[in-house]
Write an enzyme that holds these catalytic residues in place. Structure first.
Site, PDB file in Angstrom:
ATOM      1  CE  LYS A 136       5.667  -1.011  10.074  1.00  0.00           C
ATOM      2  NZ  LYS A 136       4.772  -0.266   9.214  1.00  0.00           N
ATOM      3  CG  HIS A 145      -2.830 -36.771  16.435  1.00  0.00           C
ATOM      4  ND1 HIS A 145      -2.822 -38.023  17.011  1.00  0.00           N
ATOM      5  CD2 HIS A 145      -3.886 -36.757  15.585  1.00  0.00           C
ATOM      6  CE1 HIS A 145      -3.816 -38.741  16.511  1.00  0.00           C
ATOM      7  NE2 HIS A 145      -4.481 -37.989  15.641  1.00  0.00           N
ATOM      8  CD  GLU A 194      -1.691  -4.988  11.571  1.00  0.00           C
ATOM      9  OE1 GLU A 194      -0.540  -5.410  11.636  1.00  0.00           O
ATOM     10  OE2 GLU A 194      -2.231  -4.669  10.496  1.00  0.00           O
ATOM     11  CE  LYS A 239      -3.838   1.849   2.685  1.00  0.00           C
ATOM     12  NZ  LYS A 239      -4.703   1.629   3.832  1.00  0.00           N
ATOM     13  CD  GLU A 284       9.291  -5.994   6.906  1.00  0.00           C
ATOM     14  OE1 GLU A 284       8.989  -4.911   6.349  1.00  0.00           O
ATOM     15  OE2 GLU A 284       9.155  -6.204   8.127  1.00  0.00           O
ATOM     16  N   GLY A 307      -4.827  -2.547   5.113  1.00  0.00           N
ATOM     17  CA  GLY A 307      -4.090  -3.672   4.540  1.00  0.00           C
ATOM     18  C   GLY A 307      -4.729  -5.018   4.839  1.00  0.00           C
ATOM     19  NE  ARG A 308      -6.358  -4.665  11.082  1.00  0.00           N
ATOM     20  CZ  ARG A 308      -5.780  -3.475  11.226  1.00  0.00           C
ATOM     21  NH1 ARG A 308      -4.644  -3.226  10.621  1.00  0.00           N
ATOM     22  NH2 ARG A 308      -6.325  -2.544  11.976  1.00  0.00           N
TER      23      ARG A 308
HETATM   24  O1  F6P Z   1       2.124  -4.566   9.900  1.00  0.00           O
HETATM   25  C1  F6P Z   1       1.717  -3.285   9.651  1.00  0.00           C
HETATM   26  C2  F6P Z   1       1.208  -3.083   8.254  1.00  0.00           C
HETATM   27  O2  F6P Z   1       0.977  -1.720   8.099  1.00  0.00           O
HETATM   28  C3  F6P Z   1      -0.029  -3.885   7.940  1.00  0.00           C
HETATM   29  O3  F6P Z   1      -1.191  -3.344   8.424  1.00  0.00           O
HETATM   30  C4  F6P Z   1       0.058  -3.952   6.454  1.00  0.00           C
HETATM   31  O4  F6P Z   1      -0.800  -4.930   5.964  1.00  0.00           O
HETATM   32  C5  F6P Z   1       1.528  -4.260   6.279  1.00  0.00           C
HETATM   33  O5  F6P Z   1       2.163  -3.477   7.271  1.00  0.00           O
HETATM   34  C6  F6P Z   1       2.111  -4.006   4.918  1.00  0.00           C
HETATM   35  O6  F6P Z   1       2.077  -2.660   4.556  1.00  0.00           O
HETATM   36  P1  F6P Z   1       2.243  -2.222   3.039  1.00  0.00           P
HETATM   37  O7  F6P Z   1       1.125  -2.839   2.262  1.00  0.00           O
HETATM   38  O8  F6P Z   1       2.194  -0.726   3.042  1.00  0.00           O
HETATM   39  O9  F6P Z   1       3.577  -2.717   2.538  1.00  0.00           O
END
Ligand code: F6P
Length: 538
Positions: free
Chosen positions: A505, A377, A346, A200, A206, A260-261
């Site tokens: 972060k 199990h 979250e 987003k 990452e 995002g979620r």
């Molecule tokens: O973990 C925090 C967060 O902002 C989530 O809510 C989101 O889904 C994720 O990081 C990834 O963010 P982006 O889509 O901006 O890379």
């Protein structure tokens, strides 16, 4: 209009529920079934292809009535309207919360309509091979690069719907773990691999690290700087995507009004559409849209998400459970607990209420789980005989997809049997009788019988669905989204921000500069020691 700011513990229903708890906590589930012969009538809901049974929870008619009163006192019906009307209920970020628009086929938002057309045509072209790699070959492998909401939803759904998949193989890279990235890439052919970079913000460490590794991999292996044929992006940050080198027509929208979620229903779901085809992806959206309609239009007593949210509140705020286990009886849904961890934790892992005050009651539960029968199990021992109360959601399907009836009957007898065992338990008398009937000697009985007692009276909720298909999966995911929302409304918290992920972060990025330099800053002893040890290896 913003959400109401009602402290649930100050409501009349809450006070009465505390009295109910004192009565109910002395009762056993078995007895509740004996006391009321019509429990299923008011503690279960049949809707579309769903059979939801929450009668194996420790409550009675009066409790249920008070829970629905609580929902009313906390203005759930008005809040649902605010959600769908696009009111700015994500107050701390000053945003509407409109993920439901992404699956609304009557939406007035022309951009969303265009997005759907774009997802449709793009995924069809990737599937039929009319979009090709830079050497002219058709794609065989798709790699989704993203993290959190830009990974968990599509990864879970692609896995869940693999019965419906086509010839393309879809892979997921999320962690900033170069070893994993290399493991995924090492088996792929760069000529036939296509990357979807989902972020987003397009600033996430990452995702960008992995996207740049993928870009380098294409450039080096195909000996070209023309990477455009191998990448598309899903993002709100068009400028950053352009500077990465992705063509404008290969960018899919995200919106600030979709967290995002909750974003799997739009461009973030591109990998799903590529994996199962747009027609199936559309059915996934239609399923969610049906659940939205149910949530919006059904009275509280028969409203699946509202009732399940209330059951969760009863279990945690009154009976003291800290966690909720999600147990799907289908390997296809093995990623569902992970997905729901983000969605629920979250969203509702908050300790400040909507007025900005500290909260003195329990909010977001710990969500965990795994597939039955594997988990039977593994951790079911603790659910059956541990000293913690762990309410479980059992999710199962009436039909298997490949039609192996024998296995499916066994699977589903476990589904039913485990819930029955958790409810009924086995008392000492029964244990001794059983041992005696097996001619076990008196000494052994005395020595071991206590260990074989099951307290029982452990709450479960079953969600039994006709069949796992794109539509029913859409319904299931939307159901949990609305449970999250309803709980957040009643707990008087903001479910749609996530400030709690920021601090770590920021600190990680400061520490990265120290790991990469000769300096170690002024930290606590433990942090300094970690940095020193790492530097010795870098
Ligand atoms: O973990 C925090 C967060 O902002 C989530 O809510 C989101 O889904 C994720 O990081 C990834 O963010 P982006 O889509 O901006 O890379």
């Amino acid at each position: 209009m913003p959400l109401y700011k009602i402290n649930p513990t100050k409501t009349r229903a809450w006070r009465k529920l505390i009295q109910q708890r004192d009565i109910l906590c002395k009762k056993r589930l078995n007895d509740l079934f004996l006391e009321e012969n019509n429990r299923l009538k008011y503690l279960s809901i049949e809707w579309d292809c769903f059979d939801v049974d929450f009668s194996k929870n420790i409550l009675n008619k009066k409790t249920f009535k008070l829970l629905t009163d609580l929902a009313r006192e906390c203005k759930i019906t008005d809040s649902i309207k605010m959600l769908f009307d696009g009111d700015k209920i994500n107050e701390t970020e000053e945003r509407s919360v409109l993920h439901t628009e992404l699956r609304n086929f009557n939406t007035k938002n022309s951009s969303i309509k265009k997005d759907r057309e774009k997802i449709k045509s793009f995924s069809s072209k990737i599937i039929d091979g009319s979009i090709k790699g830079s050497t002219g070959k058709k794609f065989t492998d798709i790699v989704n690069i993203g993290i959190g909401g830009s990974d968990l939803g599509p990864k879970m759904a692609v896995e869940a719907l693999k019965f419906y998949k086509n010839h393309l193989n879809v892979h997921f890279i999320s962690n900033v773990d170069g070893d994993h990235t290399s493991e995924v890439l090492k088996n792929l052919n760069p000529e036939t691999t296509f990357f979807i970079v989902v972020s987003k913000t397009f600033t996430t460490q990452e995702t960008l690290t992995n996207a740049y590794l993928a870009k380098k991999w294409i450039e080096e292996n195909l000996n070209t700087k023309k990477i455009q044929n191998h990448f598309c992006a899903v993002s709100t940050n068009t400028q950053a995507v352009n500077s990465f080198g992705i063509n404008r027509e290969f960018i899919f929208n995200m919106y600030d009004f979709v967290g995002g979620r909750f974003s799997v229903w739009g461009g973030v779901g591109l990998s799903i559409s590529i994996s199962i085809g747009y027609d199936n992806f559309k059915k996934f959206l239609i399923g969610a849209e049906k659940m939205d309609k149910h949530f919006k239009e059904t009275e509280i007593e028969n409203n699946i998400p509202v009732c399940l949210a209330l059951i969760g509140i009863w279990n945690s705020n009154f009976l003291g459970s800290q966690t909720q286990a999600i147990i799907p009886y289908s390997e296809y849904l093995n990623l569902l607990p992970n997905y729901l961890q983000q969605s629920m934790m979250e969203s509702n892992g908050k300790n400040i209420d909507r007025s900005g005050n500290n909260i003195n009651y329990s909010t977001g539960n710990i969500i965990w789980g795994g597939t039955g029968t594997n988990t039977q199990h593994a951790f079911f021992q603790l659910i059956h005989q541990g000293e913690k109360l762990i309410p479980c959601d059992f999710i199962g399907f009436k039909k298997s997809l490949h039609g192996n009836k024998d296995s499916h009957n066994k699977l589903m007898s476990n589904f039913i049997g485990q819930m029955q065992a958790l409810m009924m338990g086995k008392n000492l008398e029964e244990v001794i009788m059983e041992m005696k009937s097996k001619k076990i000697d008196r000494k052994t009985i005395e020595r071991t019988s206590n260990f074989k007692v099951f307290d029982g009276s452990r709450p479960t909720t079953s969600i039994l669905i006709d069949e796992l298909n794109p539509e029913s999966l859409g319904m299931l995911i939307a159901m949990y989204e609305h449970i999250v929302f309803t709980r957040g409304v009643i707990w008087n918290i903001f479910s749609f921000d996530q400030w709690g992920v920021e601090l770590g972060k920021v600190l990680a990025s400061k520490l990265l500069t120290e790991i990469q330099s000769d300096e170690i800053g002024d930290h606590d002893e433990s942090t300094k020691s970690h940095l020193k040890k790492l530097k010795n290896y870098s």
